[in-house]
Design a protein around this motif. Structure first.
Motif, short mmCIF file in Angstrom:
data_model
loop_
_atom_site.label_atom_id
_atom_site.label_comp_id
_atom_site.label_asym_id
_atom_site.label_seq_id
_atom_site.Cartn_x
_atom_site.Cartn_y
_atom_site.Cartn_z
N LEU A 34 0.82 -1.20 0.00
CA LEU A 34 0.00 0.00 0.00
C LEU A 34 0.86 1.26 0.00
CD1 LEU A 34 -2.85 -1.02 2.48
CD2 LEU A 34 -2.98 -0.80 -0.01
N GLU A 35 1.99 1.23 0.69
CA GLU A 35 2.91 2.37 0.68
C GLU A 35 3.46 2.60 -0.72
OE1 GLU A 35 5.85 1.44 3.55
OE2 GLU A 35 4.57 1.84 5.28
N GLN A 36 3.82 1.52 -1.41
CA GLN A 36 4.31 1.62 -2.77
C GLN A 36 3.24 2.18 -3.70
OE1 GLN A 36 7.32 0.90 -4.37
NE2 GLN A 36 8.18 0.85 -2.30
N LEU A 37 2.02 1.72 -3.51
CA LEU A 37 0.92 2.18 -4.35
C LEU A 37 0.67 3.67 -4.15
CD1 LEU A 37 -1.07 0.89 -6.35
CD2 LEU A 37 -2.66 0.60 -4.44
N ALA A 38 0.70 4.11 -2.89
CA ALA A 38 0.48 5.53 -2.60
C ALA A 38 1.60 6.38 -3.19
CB ALA A 38 0.39 5.74 -1.10
N ALA A 39 2.84 5.89 -3.09
CA ALA A 39 3.97 6.65 -3.62
C ALA A 39 3.91 6.75 -5.14
CB ALA A 39 5.28 6.00 -3.18
N ALA A 40 3.36 5.72 -5.78
CA ALA A 40 3.27 5.71 -7.24
C ALA A 40 2.32 6.77 -7.77
CB ALA A 40 2.83 4.33 -7.73
N VAL A 41 1.43 7.27 -6.92
CA VAL A 41 0.48 8.30 -7.34
C VAL A 41 1.23 9.53 -7.85
CG1 VAL A 41 -1.37 9.83 -6.58
CG2 VAL A 41 -1.26 7.48 -5.73
N ARG A 42 2.37 9.82 -7.26
CA ARG A 42 3.15 11.00 -7.67
C ARG A 42 3.56 10.92 -9.13
NH1 ARG A 42 7.72 10.31 -3.63
NH2 ARG A 42 6.46 8.93 -2.35
N TYR A 43 3.75 9.72 -9.62
CA TYR A 43 4.17 9.54 -11.01
C TYR A 43 3.05 8.93 -11.84
CZ TYR A 43 8.37 9.61 -8.19
OH TYR A 43 9.32 9.93 -7.25
N GLY A 44 1.85 8.87 -11.24
CA GLY A 44 0.77 8.09 -11.82
C GLY A 44 0.03 8.74 -12.96
N THR A 45 -1.20 8.28 -13.14
CA THR A 45 -1.98 8.63 -14.31
C THR A 45 -3.25 9.35 -13.93
OG1 THR A 45 -3.69 7.08 -14.91
CG2 THR A 45 -1.55 6.21 -14.70
N THR A 46 -3.91 9.91 -14.89
CA THR A 46 -5.20 10.57 -14.66
C THR A 46 -6.35 9.76 -15.25
OG1 THR A 46 -4.93 11.84 -16.71
CG2 THR A 46 -4.17 12.86 -14.67
N THR A 47 -6.07 8.54 -15.66
CA THR A 47 -7.12 7.70 -16.22
C THR A 47 -8.09 7.25 -15.14
OG1 THR A 47 -5.89 5.66 -15.87
CG2 THR A 47 -5.51 6.81 -17.95
N PRO A 48 -9.35 6.93 -15.49
CA PRO A 48 -10.31 6.44 -14.49
C PRO A 48 -9.79 5.21 -13.76
CG PRO A 48 -11.44 7.01 -16.52
CD PRO A 48 -9.97 7.10 -16.82
N GLU A 49 -9.14 4.30 -14.52
CA GLU A 49 -8.61 3.10 -13.89
C GLU A 49 -7.56 3.45 -12.86
OE1 GLU A 49 -8.66 3.66 -17.11
OE2 GLU A 49 -9.44 1.96 -18.25
N GLY A 50 -6.68 4.41 -13.19
CA GLY A 50 -5.63 4.81 -12.28
C GLY A 50 -6.20 5.42 -11.01
N HIS A 51 -7.24 6.24 -11.14
CA HIS A 51 -7.85 6.87 -9.97
C HIS A 51 -8.47 5.81 -9.07
CE1 HIS A 51 -9.93 9.81 -7.53
NE2 HIS A 51 -11.05 9.14 -7.72
#
Length: 221
Positions: free
Chosen positions: A42-59
């Motif tokens: 979960l920590e990795q997932l939260a950190a990935a948000v910084r480099y993440g996407t704006t797609t509905p799936e990503g949100h």
């Protein structure tokens, strides 16, 4: 039906890996094995948000990843925080137990999928980060998937919490490892070992094909 495939994906972030499994893989059932604790994932997932996407799936992934996975009828999620746990889990894994209720094996031409996230990172701090240790784990996974006739995918994502590691996921695959378990390692940063060594990628290529396209999910958008 074709032979089961064994592939190593190139996904930079954990979110990319999950989106590929959930939204772009057709399978009768899916088992995701995360080689860490639930909390670290979960920590990795939260950190990935910084480099993440704006797609509905990503949100959706970043806001409720565990809930999304647990509600899915055809996905089984497991966490293996030690090498021993991983080997024991995959040796008895029944991927077909998560098969979609609305189909049967006779009605579906899709294979089940087993996707393992960050298996190399699990070996790294142990004496089994060697050709011998890696071969033991990879062979066990291949044996199970061959017996159960399921597709097998491995993926090593970067550490999203360390910005210095966000340039790519090739470092561990290109690391030189000793041939045998317990061989003394020297030169930590240069990954130099005392005695004969071999690249991790060469060990894996005995059973797996590498997907060399950088970030397969983003290329499909």
């Amino acid at each position: 039906m074709s032979q089961p495939r064994r592939t190593i994906w190139s996904c930079e972030l954990v979110t990319d890996f999950l989106k590929q499994v959930l939204y772009h893989e057709d399978a009768s059932s899916k088992a995701i094995v995360v080689c860490s604790t639930r909390e670290y994932f979960l920590e990795q997932l939260a950190a990935a948000v910084r480099y993440g996407t704006t797609t509905p799936e990503g949100h959706e992934l970043t806001t409720d990843a565990i809930g999304l996975l647990s509600r899915s009828k055809d996905v089984n999620l497991a966490f293996c925080e030690t090498l021993e746990h991983l080997r024991a889990y995959i040796s008895v894994l029944d991927v077909t137990s998560t098969k979609r209720q609305e189909t049967t094996s006779d009605e579906s031409s899709e294979r089940p999928l087993l996707a393992v996230l960050n298996p190399l990172a699990l070996h790294l701090p142990t004496t089994e980060f060697s050709a011998q240790g890696l071969s033991r784990t990879l062979a066990a996974a291949v044996e199970v998937t061959a017996r159960e006739k399921v597709d097998l995918v491995l993926c090593e994502c970067v550490d999203s919490m360390n910005s210095a590691n966000c340039g790519g996921d090739e470092a561990l695959w290109n690391t030189e490892v000793p041939l045998l378990n317990g061989t003394a390692r020297i030169g930590t940063e240069e990954n130099v070992s005392r005695g004969p060594s071999v690249p991790v990628k060469k060990v894996a290529q005995r059973w797996f094909e590498f997907n060399d396209d950088r970030n397969i999910y983003r290329q499909q958008q």
